[in-house]
Design an enzyme around this catalytic site. Structure first.
Site: not given
Length: 214
Positions: A9-11, A167
């Site tokens: 989960v990058s953001t 995102e």
């Protein structure tokens, strides 16, 4: 033998729930759910992520690792290909939710193994290329917003605040590149169809709108 879901989960806007719900809808049942939050798939290798390292420690022969798509493992070609090959050498099966891809040690003859490795390499390369394309779109969006409105104008008039995040823009572009339909993209991201169409039709303008509210 255990089944793992790994999610990156990058953001804050891209939730673990989206990835888990999509995987469960595809029929997967998990013994373990492992997720790295706020981690770049380009700059941070799988082994260097807190939960990525834990996953390396936990996986054993006979286990199955499920990811939404190969890009959840990362968006760095060398890192992703090295990671998958390491898991396969351990006897782990890697499966994707999207398109139901399966990568394992079943191919015994060199030709079949070469085809498998080539597909892994292609998917990893595509993930890195898409990450670079997203960065370029973000840079272009910021430049377009500043050129059109001026730095001061951006602060004084920004229009309606976007209902999506950077995102979301990346996800829509990513899923569009995988030939996913607007309805499926909207359902997966939680965006309205109208918003998905807006991002899909003009991602640079979408990035410009985000830049105005940055």
């Amino acid at each position: 033998m255990a089944t793992f879901l790994y999610a990156r989960v990058s953001t804050a806007e891209q939730t673990l729930d989206h990835q888990r719900i999509q995987a469960e809808a595809a029929g997967f049942i998990f013994d373990h759910v492992i997720a790295d939050h706020g981690v770049s798939g380009v700059a941070v290798k799988m082994r260097d992520r807190p939960e990525g390292k834990r996953l390396f420690d936990m996986l054993r022969a006979g286990d199955t690792l499920v990811v939404r798509w190969i890009d959840r493992l990362g968006r760095n070609y060398d890192d992703v290909t090295d990671t998958i090959r390491e898991f396969i050498r351990r006897g782990v099966t890697v499966r994707t939710v999207i398109n139901g891809m399966v990568f394992d040690g079943q191919p015994k003859d060199p030709m079949s193994a070469a085809v498998r490795d080539a597909l892994v390499g292609f998917m990893a390369a595509m993930g890195e290329a898409q990450a670079e394309a997203t960065k370029e779109a973000q840079r272009a969006g910021i430049a377009a917003a500043r050129a059109k409105q001026g730095v001061e104008a951006i602060g004084s008039y920004r229009g309606r605040k976007p209902s999506f995040s950077a995102e979301h823009v990346a996800l829509v572009q990513d899923m569009t590149g995988k030939n996913m339909g607007v309805a499926e993209i909207a359902r997966t991201t939680g965006l309205s169809r109208q918003t998905v169409y807006r991002i899909k039709d003009d991602p640079v303008a979408a990035q410009a709108a985000l830049a105005a509210w940055a």
